[in-house]
Design a protein around this motif. Structure first.
Motif, PDB file in Angstrom:
ATOM      1  N   TYR A 161      22.991  43.153  51.582  1.00 11.15           N
ATOM      2  CA  TYR A 161      22.476  42.120  50.962  1.00 11.15           C
ATOM      3  C   TYR A 161      23.099  41.150  50.523  1.00 11.15           C
ATOM      4  O   TYR A 161      22.586  39.856  51.503  1.00 11.15           O
ATOM      5  CB  TYR A 161      22.412  42.607  49.787  1.00 11.15           C
ATOM      6  N   TRP A 162      24.326  40.840  50.943  1.00 14.27           N
ATOM      7  CA  TRP A 162      24.543  39.534  50.354  1.00 14.27           C
ATOM      8  C   TRP A 162      25.370  39.131  51.702  1.00 14.27           C
ATOM      9  O   TRP A 162      25.905  37.583  52.616  1.00 14.27           O
ATOM     10  CB  TRP A 162      26.500  39.517  50.267  1.00 14.27           C
ATOM     11  N   THR A 176      23.703  37.972  35.642  1.00 19.94           N
ATOM     12  CA  THR A 176      23.750  39.444  35.658  1.00 19.94           C
ATOM     13  C   THR A 176      23.378  40.010  35.809  1.00 19.94           C
ATOM     14  O   THR A 176      22.818  41.660  35.952  1.00 19.94           O
ATOM     15  CB  THR A 176      24.244  39.966  33.640  1.00 19.94           C
ATOM     16  N   THR A 177      21.839  39.564  36.066  1.00 18.05           N
ATOM     17  CA  THR A 177      20.205  40.666  36.626  1.00 18.05           C
ATOM     18  C   THR A 177      20.710  40.501  37.659  1.00 18.05           C
ATOM     19  O   THR A 177      20.656  42.213  38.639  1.00 18.05           O
ATOM     20  CB  THR A 177      19.467  39.972  36.354  1.00 18.05           C
ATOM     21  N   LEU A 178      21.172  39.853  38.529  1.00 18.16           N
ATOM     22  CA  LEU A 178      21.216  40.148  40.447  1.00 18.16           C
ATOM     23  C   LEU A 178      22.856  40.575  40.125  1.00 18.16           C
ATOM     24  O   LEU A 178      22.790  42.062  41.498  1.00 18.16           O
ATOM     25  CB  LEU A 178      21.829  38.464  41.014  1.00 18.16           C
ATOM     26  N   GLU A 179      23.550  40.684  39.385  1.00 19.37           N
ATOM     27  CA  GLU A 179      25.021  41.825  40.320  1.00 19.37           C
ATOM     28  C   GLU A 179      24.541  42.810  39.309  1.00 19.37           C
ATOM     29  O   GLU A 179      24.699  43.913  40.295  1.00 19.37           O
ATOM     30  CB  GLU A 179      26.098  41.143  38.558  1.00 19.37           C
ATOM     31  N   ARG A 180      23.444  43.346  38.942  1.00 21.48           N
ATOM     32  CA  ARG A 180      23.141  44.365  38.487  1.00 21.48           C
ATOM     33  C   ARG A 180      22.420  45.570  39.562  1.00 21.48           C
ATOM     34  O   ARG A 180      22.072  46.416  39.760  1.00 21.48           O
ATOM     35  CB  ARG A 180      22.881  44.640  36.915  1.00 21.48           C
ATOM     36  N   GLU A 181      21.648  44.859  40.483  1.00 23.43           N
ATOM     37  CA  GLU A 181      20.633  44.717  41.217  1.00 23.43           C
ATOM     38  C   GLU A 181      21.474  45.251  42.749  1.00 23.43           C
ATOM     39  O   GLU A 181      20.883  45.709  43.232  1.00 23.43           O
ATOM     40  CB  GLU A 181      19.461  44.536  41.519  1.00 23.43           C
ATOM     41  N   HIS A 182      22.219  44.476  42.539  1.00 24.22           N
ATOM     42  CA  HIS A 182      22.936  44.322  44.054  1.00 24.22           C
ATOM     43  C   HIS A 182      24.572  43.953  43.723  1.00 24.22           C
ATOM     44  O   HIS A 182      25.436  42.837  43.881  1.00 24.22           O
ATOM     45  CB  HIS A 182      22.486  43.136  44.892  1.00 24.22           C
ATOM     46  N   PRO A 183      25.421  45.714  43.746  1.00 22.31           N
ATOM     47  CA  PRO A 183      26.697  45.018  43.341  1.00 22.31           C
ATOM     48  C   PRO A 183      27.308  44.382  44.083  1.00 22.31           C
ATOM     49  O   PRO A 183      26.969  44.048  45.358  1.00 22.31           O
ATOM     50  CB  PRO A 183      27.336  46.574  43.001  1.00 22.31           C
ATOM     51  N   ILE A 184      28.503  43.658  43.787  1.00 25.66           N
ATOM     52  CA  ILE A 184      29.651  42.893  44.771  1.00 25.66           C
ATOM     53  C   ILE A 184      30.356  44.217  45.582  1.00 25.66           C
ATOM     54  O   ILE A 184      30.845  45.265  44.605  1.00 25.66           O
ATOM     55  CB  ILE A 184      30.516  41.699  43.676  1.00 25.66           C
ATOM     56  N   GLY A 185      30.464  43.792  46.337  1.00 28.49           N
ATOM     57  CA  GLY A 185      31.398  44.904  47.292  1.00 28.49           C
ATOM     58  C   GLY A 185      33.234  45.569  46.619  1.00 28.49           C
ATOM     59  O   GLY A 185      33.033  46.872  46.638  1.00 28.49           O
ATOM     60  N   ASP A 186      32.935  44.627  45.666  1.00 30.57           N
ATOM     61  CA  ASP A 186      34.909  45.137  44.846  1.00 30.57           C
ATOM     62  C   ASP A 186      34.129  45.410  43.634  1.00 30.57           C
ATOM     63  O   ASP A 186      35.401  46.139  43.158  1.00 30.57           O
ATOM     64  CB  ASP A 186      35.120  43.911  44.399  1.00 30.57           C
ATOM     65  N   GLN A 187      33.097  45.329  43.358  1.00 29.82           N
ATOM     66  CA  GLN A 187      32.947  46.494  41.786  1.00 29.82           C
ATOM     67  C   GLN A 187      32.626  47.271  42.236  1.00 29.82           C
ATOM     68  O   GLN A 187      32.760  48.509  41.648  1.00 29.82           O
ATOM     69  CB  GLN A 187      31.487  45.864  41.549  1.00 29.82           C
ATOM     70  N   GLU A 188      32.374  47.830  43.757  1.00 31.96           N
ATOM     71  CA  GLU A 188      31.702  49.554  43.999  1.00 31.96           C
ATOM     72  C   GLU A 188      33.345  50.279  44.679  1.00 31.96           C
ATOM     73  O   GLU A 188      32.760  51.286  44.696  1.00 31.96           O
ATOM     74  CB  GLU A 188      30.861  48.914  45.231  1.00 31.96           C
ATOM     75  N   VAL A 189      33.194  49.284  44.680  1.00 31.06           N
ATOM     76  CA  VAL A 189      35.532  49.779  45.144  1.00 31.06           C
ATOM     77  C   VAL A 189      36.061  49.752  44.389  1.00 31.06           C
ATOM     78  O   VAL A 189      36.471  51.236  43.893  1.00 31.06           O
ATOM     79  CB  VAL A 189      36.321  48.160  46.289  1.00 31.06           C
ATOM     80  N   THR A 190      35.869  49.520  42.725  1.00 27.87           N
ATOM     81  CA  THR A 190      36.491  49.838  41.574  1.00 27.87           C
ATOM     82  C   THR A 190      35.663  51.139  41.241  1.00 27.87           C
ATOM     83  O   THR A 190      36.741  51.769  41.014  1.00 27.87           O
ATOM     84  CB  THR A 190      36.360  48.748  40.465  1.00 27.87           C
ATOM     85  N   PHE A 226      31.690  35.361  43.202  1.00 25.92           N
ATOM     86  CA  PHE A 226      31.312  36.713  42.249  1.00 25.92           C
ATOM     87  C   PHE A 226      30.611  35.837  40.323  1.00 25.92           C
ATOM     88  O   PHE A 226      29.660  35.985  40.643  1.00 25.92           O
ATOM     89  CB  PHE A 226      33.294  35.764  41.715  1.00 25.92           C
ATOM     90  N   PRO A 227      30.897  36.898  39.415  1.00 31.06           N
ATOM     91  CA  PRO A 227      29.327  36.763  38.950  1.00 31.06           C
ATOM     92  C   PRO A 227      30.372  35.641  37.611  1.00 31.06           C
ATOM     93  O   PRO A 227      31.481  35.315  38.059  1.00 31.06           O
ATOM     94  CB  PRO A 227      30.313  37.930  37.379  1.00 31.06           C
ATOM     95  N   GLU A 228      29.080  34.403  37.434  1.00 26.76           N
ATOM     96  CA  GLU A 228      29.398  33.410  36.977  1.00 26.76           C
ATOM     97  C   GLU A 228      29.824  33.405  35.629  1.00 26.76           C
ATOM     98  O   GLU A 228      30.242  32.446  35.349  1.00 26.76           O
ATOM     99  CB  GLU A 228      27.504  32.822  36.847  1.00 26.76           C
ATOM    100  N   ARG A 229      29.626  34.618  34.829  1.00 26.04           N
ATOM    101  CA  ARG A 229      30.443  34.673  33.555  1.00 26.04           C
ATOM    102  C   ARG A 229      31.808  34.097  33.487  1.00 26.04           C
ATOM    103  O   ARG A 229      32.425  34.001  32.632  1.00 26.04           O
ATOM    104  CB  ARG A 229      30.433  35.843  33.092  1.00 26.04           C
ATOM    105  N   PHE A 230      32.821  34.370  34.694  1.00 24.36           N
ATOM    106  CA  PHE A 230      34.011  34.024  35.312  1.00 24.36           C
ATOM    107  C   PHE A 230      33.859  32.614  35.009  1.00 24.36           C
ATOM    108  O   PHE A 230      35.480  31.915  34.962  1.00 24.36           O
ATOM    109  CB  PHE A 230      34.392  35.171  36.318  1.00 24.36           C
ATOM    110  N   LEU A 231      32.992  31.814  35.449  1.00 26.21           N
ATOM    111  CA  LEU A 231      33.071  30.018  35.130  1.00 26.21           C
ATOM    112  C   LEU A 231      33.663  29.157  33.326  1.00 26.21           C
ATOM    113  O   LEU A 231      33.667  28.203  34.076  1.00 26.21           O
ATOM    114  CB  LEU A 231      31.938  29.418  35.776  1.00 26.21           C
ATOM    115  N   GLN A 232      33.552  30.133  32.985  1.00 21.18           N
ATOM    116  CA  GLN A 232      33.456  29.779  31.565  1.00 21.18           C
ATOM    117  C   GLN A 232      35.224  29.544  31.134  1.00 21.18           C
ATOM    118  O   GLN A 232      35.388  28.931  30.381  1.00 21.18           O
ATOM    119  CB  GLN A 232      32.921  30.939  30.253  1.00 21.18           C
TER     120      GLN A 232
END
Length: 510
Positions: A161-162, A176-190, A226-232
């Motif tokens: 997807y990416w 969060t919705t997009l992250e749940r639907e299409h996980p980022i590769g590093d989360q899959e590795v984790t 990256f997830p946008e929550r880390f911009l905070q």
């Protein structure tokens, strides 16, 4: 034998077995990560680091680890650096200077760190980015490194997807919705790392089978997704321009690279038609956005690292597992108007390096010794109490097991030891007349570099064919803004450093 005495002997034997049991190894790498970690910031000296990094898990890790704050890679680009530290040999031995060559084909059939452990009874397995992928790892992630019944894991979304988004965006934050639907590769590795730890834990705890597990994150490599929550954690008002958006004074052309990785790789940057020449002014908002996205990517990696460390603790493996965290090189964020790596400058060659060794680093160790990434091999071997790999001889191509680094364990045990007085790195440039190599040396006070013709037959420098020289005085120029190589007042220092550079690494190997 009296029952009480027998019980004491049994207990003593059990305790002895526990204290001398083999340790597992968890080997974790980020990509393109300079020492941008809150716990590593030195408030007493000028620094290009962001002053409000959010890295709580890595910060906690430093409290019980040996942290080497001045650790340097041997070449600031993925493939050559990884080939170097994974084999414990320097680029002129691996003969890998690019992203295509495979060390076993061009250098020799050298034992890697996981291979060394595998051949001594460990289960070895890898996931994510450990070696540079593709033909530079033999097309199979260097199969000799891993247990034959383990499949090297790459994230399913890596080529999915990416991909279109990666081609068009140098950075991209997702909800969060997009992250749940299409996980980022590093989360899959984790997630995979956690499931594998759960599978390996019973045999590791019982002592039936130890493991060497390598986990490689792709971030904070471009593109920064990256997830946008880390911009905070990084309000745009807190992001600063670098203090030196200009090339070093008297910098030779050889020291520069054209920022091609960023300029040519992503649609949003290509459309701006920015020049790759030194001292090119980039749009201010773009610089701030990229710097912010890089910091957010590091905080995301920190959170993934924390997930793995939490699971290690939950499984009861903390006291039985050596954990290393590092990266393949540093990164430039518009300092000197440079981006990415591909240079011999401080920010490109310096990266985090830390080891948590149960029973040795429990109280935390902060070291300012100069160390090199070729030292990782010998260090992990000694921490695991395996037979030491010998120092490589002058012509090591035919020797499978040897290293060109030195163990850092003595420094962990006794911080008053002097360590290395200088460390070495290099970077190639290609000209019409052939290859030029920039051989660079970092001492406590100086960075000294000679750009010389490269001997394509002997795989080494031709010191008589010098093209350019650089000298940066870190006592008063930590940002490496002025090349002092031709200053009369530094003439004697240049001569001294020249001698040490030409001698090479071997005289300072412990």
């Amino acid at each position: 034998m009296q029952p009480i005495l027998l019980m004491i002997l049994i207990l003593g034997s059990t305790l002895f077995h526990i204290s001398t049991a083999r340790k597992n190894v968890l080997f974790i790498l980020a990509d393109d990560m300079r020492p941008e970690i809150a716990a590593l910031r030195d408030n007493d000296s000028p620094s290009q680091m962001h002053d409000k990094m959010y890295t709580p898990h890595l910060d906690a890790f430093t409290e019980h680890s040996a942290v080497f704050r001045r650790a340097y890679v041997q070449q600031a680009i993925c493939g050559p650096s990884r080939a170097s530290f994974m084999t414990g040999r320097r680029p002129d031995t691996t003969r890998v200077y690019n992203l295509q060559d495979y060390f076993r084909r061009v250098g020799g059939n050298f034992s890697t760190i996981p291979q060394y452990f595998k051949e001594r009874g460990y289960r070895t397995l890898g996931m994510g980015k450990i070696f540079h992928s593709g033909q530079s790892a033999g097309g199979n992630n260097d199969a000799p490194s891993w247990s034959s019944d383990e499949t090297f894991f790459h994230s399913p979304s890596r080529r999915g997807y990416w991909n279109p988004i990666k081609k068009e965006h140098s950075w991209y934050s997702i909800n969060t919705t997009l992250e749940r639907e299409h996980p980022i590769g590093d989360q899959e590795v984790t997630d995979h790392a956690i499931s594998v730890l759960q599978r390996l834990a019973p045999k590791a705890i019982s002592g039936e089978e130890n493991f060497f597990m390598a986990v490689g994150f792709y971030l904070p490599h471009l593109p920064f997704i990256f997830p946008e929550r880390f911009l905070q954690y990084y309000p745009i008002s807190d992001i600063k321009q670098p203090s030196n958006p200009y090339a070093p004074l008297n910098m030779p052309d050889y020291a520069w690279h054209s920022n091609g990785e960023l300029l040519n790789g992503y649609g949003d940057i290509k459309s701006l038609n920015i020049s790759g020449a030194p001292n090119t002014t980039w749009p201010s908002q773009l610089v701030l956005d990229l710097r912010r996205a890089y910091y957010a990517s590091i905080s995301y990696v920190d959170s993934l690292f924390g997930q793995i460390m939490t699971e290690l603790d939950n499984l009861g493996l903390r006291n039985d597992t050596i954990v290393m965290f590092g990266s393949d090189h540093g990164w430039q964020l518009y300092e000197h108007t440079a981006w990415c790596k591909h240079t011999n400058f401080e920010l490109a060659t310096r990266t985090p390096l830390m080891f948590r060794a149960p029973g040795l680093t429990d109280q935390g160790i902060m070291s300012d010794h100069l160390v090199e990434y070729v030292d990782i091999y010998s260090t992990l071997v000694e921490l695991a109490d395996l037979p030491a790999a010998p120092l490589c001889p002058e012509n090591p191509a035919a020797i499978q097991e040897c290293t060109e680094g030195t163990s850092l364990v003595p420094i962990m045990k006794n911080s008053s030891l002097p360590g290395k007085p200088r460390v070495f790195m290099q970077y190639p440039r290609y000209r019409q007349f052939g290859r030029v190599m920039g051989y660079s040396m970092r001492t406590d006070k100086y960075r000294y570099t000679e750009w010389v013709r490269f001997n394509e037959t002997g795989f080494g420098p031709d010191w008589t064919a010098q093209e350019a020289v650089e000298l940066y005085d870190h006592t008063n120029d930590q940002e490496e803004n002025v090349n002092r190589a031709n200053d009369a007042e530094y003439a004697s220092i240049v001569e001294q450093l020249k001698g040490h550079l030409h001698e090479g690494w071997r005289p300072v190997a412990n």
